[in-house]
Structure formats: C-alpha cells, structure tokens
Design a protein around this motif. Structure first.
Motif, short mmCIF file in Angstrom:
data_model
loop_
_atom_site.label_atom_id
_atom_site.label_comp_id
_atom_site.label_asym_id
_atom_site.label_seq_id
_atom_site.Cartn_x
_atom_site.Cartn_y
_atom_site.Cartn_z
N SER A 1 0.82 -1.22 0.00
CA SER A 1 0.00 0.00 0.00
C SER A 1 0.85 1.26 0.00
O SER A 1 0.32 2.36 -0.10
CB SER A 1 -0.94 0.02 1.21
OG SER A 1 -0.19 0.12 2.41
N GLU B 1 -7.75 -2.24 6.35
CA GLU B 1 -8.00 -1.05 5.55
C GLU B 1 -7.04 -0.98 4.36
O GLU B 1 -7.45 -0.68 3.23
CB GLU B 1 -7.87 0.22 6.41
CG GLU B 1 -8.22 1.50 5.66
CD GLU B 1 -8.05 2.75 6.50
OE1 GLU B 1 -8.43 3.83 6.02
OE2 GLU B 1 -7.53 2.66 7.63
N CYS C 1 -5.43 -3.49 3.01
CA CYS C 1 -5.72 -4.60 2.09
C CYS C 1 -6.93 -4.29 1.22
O CYS C 1 -6.95 -4.61 0.03
CB CYS C 1 -5.93 -5.89 2.89
SG CYS C 1 -4.40 -6.56 3.60
N ALA C 2 -7.95 -3.67 1.81
CA ALA C 2 -9.13 -3.29 1.03
C ALA C 2 -8.76 -2.27 -0.04
O ALA C 2 -9.28 -2.31 -1.16
CB ALA C 2 -10.20 -2.72 1.96
N TYR C 3 -7.87 -1.36 0.28
CA TYR C 3 -7.40 -0.36 -0.69
C TYR C 3 -6.74 -1.04 -1.88
O TYR C 3 -6.97 -0.66 -3.04
CB TYR C 3 -6.42 0.57 0.01
CG TYR C 3 -5.64 1.49 -0.87
CD1 TYR C 3 -6.25 2.51 -1.59
CD2 TYR C 3 -4.24 1.37 -0.97
CE1 TYR C 3 -5.52 3.38 -2.39
CE2 TYR C 3 -3.50 2.23 -1.76
CZ TYR C 3 -4.14 3.23 -2.47
OH TYR C 3 -3.39 4.09 -3.26
N LEU D 1 -7.31 -4.00 -3.09
CA LEU D 1 -8.31 -4.70 -3.90
C LEU D 1 -9.29 -3.75 -4.58
O LEU D 1 -9.56 -3.86 -5.78
CB LEU D 1 -9.08 -5.69 -3.02
CG LEU D 1 -8.27 -6.83 -2.39
CD1 LEU D 1 -9.13 -7.59 -1.39
CD2 LEU D 1 -7.73 -7.76 -3.47
N ASP D 2 -9.82 -2.80 -3.81
CA ASP D 2 -10.93 -1.98 -4.29
C ASP D 2 -10.50 -0.79 -5.13
O ASP D 2 -11.21 -0.38 -6.05
CB ASP D 2 -11.76 -1.47 -3.10
CG ASP D 2 -12.34 -2.59 -2.27
OD1 ASP D 2 -12.46 -3.71 -2.80
OD2 ASP D 2 -12.67 -2.36 -1.09
N GLU D 3 -9.34 -0.22 -4.83
CA GLU D 3 -8.91 0.98 -5.55
C GLU D 3 -7.77 0.73 -6.52
O GLU D 3 -7.68 1.40 -7.55
CB GLU D 3 -8.51 2.07 -4.55
CG GLU D 3 -9.67 2.55 -3.68
CD GLU D 3 -9.30 3.75 -2.83
OE1 GLU D 3 -8.63 4.66 -3.35
OE2 GLU D 3 -9.66 3.76 -1.64
N GLY E 1 -6.88 -2.49 -7.73
CA GLY E 1 -7.15 -3.61 -8.63
C GLY E 1 -6.23 -4.81 -8.48
O GLY E 1 -6.09 -5.62 -9.40
#
Length: 346
Positions: free
Chosen positions: A160, A186, A188-190, A192-194, A196
């Motif tokens: 990240s 948080e 890890c979600a970034y 995946l979600d932002e 790709g």
C-alpha cells in the motif's frame, strides 16, 4: 540578498545517531540565516518534503551506498520548492522546482542541480511520489529486474506504500497477476478496491503464511522485496524456479541494533537460491535513470491520465512535525506516500 532581506530557514538536523528505533531526541529543530546568493545559486522556499525509509540508513554511520548525515547536518530528503530569488539564468522568481534540499523551510541550492516543474502538468506533490523517486523505483526495479511476463504471479511487500502500490499496478498493466502484502484490513481493502490487485494479504493475520500460500496456487514468479523479516521468510518457500527478486528495501530490519535471534538461516536461503535458480538483485534506482527515466515519465503519466493508475498521498503539516511523521513511517503508520507540507503553494 541585502542585510535587510536576510532569509532565515527553519530546519531539522541530526542531533544524535539512534541505537535501534529513532526517537524525537535524535533530531533538533533550529533556525539559521541563509548566506547571500552567489553566481549560479538559487534561493527556494520548500513547499513539500518527502519522507522515505532510506533516510533511516542516512542516520547511521554504518557502511551503505551513500554517505551518512553527519551530526549537526540537515536531514537529507527530496523536496518541491518555489524560487524566491535566482542568480542562475535558467530560473526566475516563481518557478517551481524539484530539489534535494532536505528537512528545512528555505534553502540556497546550485541551480544546475534543480529540475523545473510544470504545475499545470501534474500536482506538484507527485514529483516526490508517483512521478518521482518512489514511482521510478517501482518502474525500474520491476521491469528491469523482475521482468514480469503475462500470466505470471507478482508478489510485493509493503504494497500500500508508494513503491509497492506502483509495483502491483504496473504488474497488472503488463498482464501479470498482482498479490499485495500490507498491514491491516484497511490497507488490504485499498489494494483490492482501488488499485485492482488480484489478492491482498494482511501480514499481521495469525495465519498469514497459510493465506499467502492459498493466494499463490501456482507459486511466485516475481517477489518485489521492500520489507524482509517474517514476510520474506513466508515468501521464500513459495518462489518458483527461475523466480526474480528485486531487493528494494528491508524496512523490517532498519532499526535492528543486534543480530537477529534464532538459528542461522543463511544456508537454507542459499540452498533455495541454488535449487530454484533464483535471481536476487539489489538495486538503487539511480543506476537506471539514464536508460529508463524518460520512458517512466511517459508511461506512468499516461496511465494516470487514462485513469488506469491510482496513487495515494499522506500529508502532515509543518516542518517541526517531520521527525514524528518519519518515526511513524518506519512503524507503518502512514497510508500512502508520506509528505510534509512545509508551506502552501502560492
């Protein structure tokens, strides 16, 4: 510069060398009067200061690829600034420039060492991040050493951060599968979600090793090393034959004051290098500037413009807060490229 217009710079100097993790006592805030300009020099006011893990190495007197900061000297660092006064024909008052001016509010620098910036082309702060040293580190290290091929699996530690996030996105653009390792849900979600990424693994999870193994069913072809420590130990058994490992940083070890406890793992490591025919190559991005920097600026700026490349910046305000922010960076408390906003853009 007349006596009436003497410029005072607020700066952070190295007060003492840390033993282990740095503390705020290792830094000192002071104010100094800057010298009058001589021919070829430029006075700049600093707007943004970049904070990067490599600065921990500059605080130490240990052998490294660059000279350490001496006690009492200004802490080193990349900066974006604006010209206040110039005695160099290539710059005039108001110009924005990229400089290696360090942790201070104003600096007198040699004009030949500056790079002029166009504020209309990209946000000025990106010259210290995605379009600067971290971005180029990711681009050059991955493409020159990692050489990802379509369908391969690329794993990146500290994913990240400004280098790791760029590595994963470039890997995807080259047709590879990107797996990021980061600290906390948080981040890890970034990924995946932002950004790709195909998978994101929290290295703080109690079953981190099992999650990583499940995320790379076909093994790892490229591992971009930013961390070392337990993350590297989990990755090593999963490397495929002929895997490539660009070694960019080892932030897990920067504060080590003694040798690690436990058995000597070097024989196991070298055995795996031999058996798997691994390529492990440390690098400093400066060695690739001549052959790759133009392509880097063209490619990454184009990807950003096309909406295929994202980045995140983490700002702290005030030069006096640089030491605390830097300590937090080494502890993984930042989220994105760590920058100190020293002054406002005019």
């Amino acid at each position: 510069m007349s006596i009436e217009s003497i410029v005072q710079s607020t700066r952070i100097v190295l007060a003492s060398r840390p033993d282990g993790a740095p503390t705020t006592e290792n830094f000192r805030l002071e104010a100094v009067n800057l010298p009058e300009l001589t021919e070829g020099q430029v006075l700049i006011r600093i707007i943004y200061l970049s904070l990067d893990p490599y600065m921990r190495g500059r605080m130490s007197a240990a052998e490294s690829y660059a000279e350490p900061v001496e006690i009492g000297e200004v802490m080193v660092g990349g900066t974006v600034g604006q010209v206040v006064e110039s005695r160099h024909p290539g710059f005039e008052s108001g110009d924005y420039v990229l400089a290696y001016a360090g942790w201070q509010s104003h600096a007198v620098v040699v004009g030949d060492q500056l790079q002029k910036l166009d504020p209309a082309a990209a946000p000025l702060s990106t010259a210290l991040g995605v379009l600067g040293m971290p971005g180029f580190t990711a681009y050059s290290g991955l493409l020159k050493i990692g050489q990802p091929k379509e369908g391969e699996t690329v794993v990146v530690a500290a994913a990240s951060g400004p280098v790791g996030s760029a590595v994963g996105q470039i890997a995807k653009l080259k047709g590879a599968r990107a797996v990021g390792i980061a600290g906390g849900p948080e981040k890890c979600a970034y990924l995946l979600d932002e950004l790709g990424f195909d998978a994101a693994i929290d290295h703080r999870a109690p079953d981190f090793g099992e999650q990583l193994r499940a995320a790379v069913p076909d093994g790892i072809d490229v591992y971009f090393e930013n961390v070392g420590g337990a993350v590297a130990a989990a990755v090593l058994p999963l490397l495929n034959e002929y895997a490539r490992v660009p070694v960019c940083g080892l932030i897990a070890h920067y504060n080590d004051a003694t040798a690690p406890e436990g058995p000597d793992r070097l024989p196991e490591f070298l055995s795996r290098v031999l058996v798997k025919s691994l390529t492990i190559r440390g690098f400093i991005m400066a060695e690739f500037v001549g052959e790759m920097y133009t392509d880097f600026l063209r490619d990454v700026s184009g990807w950003i413009r096309d909406g295929r490349f994202a980045y995140r910046e983490d700002f702290v305000d005030g030069i006096e807060n640089a030491p605390t922010a830097f300590i937090g960076l080494l502890e993984g408390r930042n989220f994105g490229k760590m920058l100190v906003r020293v002054a406002e853009e005019s």
